[in-house]
Design a protein around this motif. Sequence first.
Motif, PDB file in Angstrom:
ATOM      1  N   UNK A   1     108.736 -38.310 155.658  1.00  0.00           N
ATOM      2  CA  UNK A   1     107.723 -38.111 154.612  1.00  0.00           C
ATOM      3  C   UNK A   1     108.343 -38.296 153.228  1.00  0.00           C
ATOM      4  N   UNK A   2     109.528 -37.719 153.016  1.00  0.00           N
ATOM      5  CA  UNK A   2     110.196 -37.801 151.711  1.00  0.00           C
ATOM      6  C   UNK A   2     110.574 -39.244 151.375  1.00  0.00           C
ATOM      7  N   UNK A   3     111.056 -39.995 152.355  1.00  0.00           N
ATOM      8  CA  UNK A   3     111.403 -41.400 152.108  1.00  0.00           C
ATOM      9  C   UNK A   3     110.157 -42.196 151.744  1.00  0.00           C
ATOM     10  N   UNK A   4     109.066 -41.996 152.459  1.00  0.00           N
ATOM     11  CA  UNK A   4     107.810 -42.687 152.135  1.00  0.00           C
ATOM     12  C   UNK A   4     107.351 -42.307 150.727  1.00  0.00           C
ATOM     13  N   UNK A   5     107.441 -41.035 150.387  1.00  0.00           N
ATOM     14  CA  UNK A   5     107.038 -40.570 149.052  1.00  0.00           C
ATOM     15  C   UNK A   5     107.883 -41.227 147.965  1.00  0.00           C
ATOM     16  N   UNK A   6     109.186 -41.259 148.168  1.00  0.00           N
ATOM     17  CA  UNK A   6     110.072 -41.809 147.139  1.00  0.00           C
ATOM     18  C   UNK A   6     109.961 -43.323 147.015  1.00  0.00           C
ATOM     19  N   UNK A   7     109.949 -44.030 148.147  1.00  0.00           N
ATOM     20  CA  UNK A   7     109.957 -45.491 148.109  1.00  0.00           C
ATOM     21  C   UNK A   7     108.575 -46.048 147.765  1.00  0.00           C
ATOM     22  N   UNK A   8     107.524 -45.580 148.441  1.00  0.00           N
ATOM     23  CA  UNK A   8     106.197 -46.162 148.239  1.00  0.00           C
ATOM     24  C   UNK A   8     105.435 -45.536 147.072  1.00  0.00           C
ATOM     25  N   UNK A   9     105.496 -44.230 146.909  1.00  0.00           N
ATOM     26  CA  UNK A   9     104.737 -43.580 145.844  1.00  0.00           C
ATOM     27  C   UNK A   9     105.496 -43.578 144.519  1.00  0.00           C
ATOM     28  N   UNK A  10     106.754 -43.148 144.536  1.00  0.00           N
ATOM     29  CA  UNK A  10     107.551 -43.095 143.308  1.00  0.00           C
ATOM     30  C   UNK A  10     108.173 -44.452 142.969  1.00  0.00           C
ATOM     31  N   UNK A  11     108.053 -45.429 143.862  1.00  0.00           N
ATOM     32  CA  UNK A  11     108.547 -46.798 143.698  1.00  0.00           C
ATOM     33  C   UNK A  11     110.042 -46.857 143.379  1.00  0.00           C
ATOM     34  N   UNK A  12     110.808 -46.037 144.087  1.00  0.00           N
ATOM     35  CA  UNK A  12     112.259 -46.079 143.957  1.00  0.00           C
ATOM     36  C   UNK A  12     112.828 -47.126 144.903  1.00  0.00           C
ATOM     37  N   UNK A  13     114.001 -47.626 144.576  1.00  0.00           N
ATOM     38  CA  UNK A  13     114.695 -48.522 145.488  1.00  0.00           C
ATOM     39  C   UNK A  13     115.312 -47.680 146.604  1.00  0.00           C
ATOM     40  N   UNK A  14     115.752 -48.348 147.653  1.00  0.00           N
ATOM     41  CA  UNK A  14     116.393 -47.618 148.751  1.00  0.00           C
ATOM     42  C   UNK A  14     117.693 -46.979 148.275  1.00  0.00           C
ATOM     43  N   UNK A  15     118.375 -47.601 147.334  1.00  0.00           N
ATOM     44  CA  UNK A  15     119.611 -47.035 146.771  1.00  0.00           C
ATOM     45  C   UNK A  15     119.313 -45.741 146.017  1.00  0.00           C
ATOM     46  N   UNK A  16     118.280 -45.754 145.190  1.00  0.00           N
ATOM     47  CA  UNK A  16     117.907 -44.559 144.434  1.00  0.00           C
ATOM     48  C   UNK A  16     117.468 -43.439 145.371  1.00  0.00           C
TER      49      UNK A  16
END
Length: 139
Positions: free
Chosen positions: A37-52
């Motif tokens: 859930x956290x990865x989906x939130x960060x990558x798709x919602x917060x639009x962070x890169x996988x590195x971030x």
Amino acid sequence: MPRPPRCRRICGIPKIDAFYPSGCEDAEPILLTLDEYEVIRLVDLEQQTHEQCAAQMDISRSTVQEIYESARRKIAACLVHGKPLHITGGNYRICGGQEAAHCGRCCRMQRGNIEKSGKNCKGDSIMKIAVTYENGQIF
């Protein structure tokens, strides 16, 4: 013998932890872990890169990629097959603003207050440069 998995840092538990399609409450649910859930939130919602995302969750980038692919497969299965989705479990620790670096909005606000007060927290980066003089002493 493989090493034990690292505990993934998440910012908080979701307010809503279950989604049900209309008329399918009795179907077998698909379980999405809190780290997925956290990865989906960060990558798709917060639009962070996988590195971030990896830096924020305190895991490697390749682990983020694996978690992200697993989470997307589960969400796609819920949408295509009309199954309920439950967000629960996983290998995680909740930061909740208590850790010094890289944990979402709650920690950025906490970090902003620390920076205003001038105090350094454990884990803050402080760069020191060693300069040698001709006599060999380091300052």
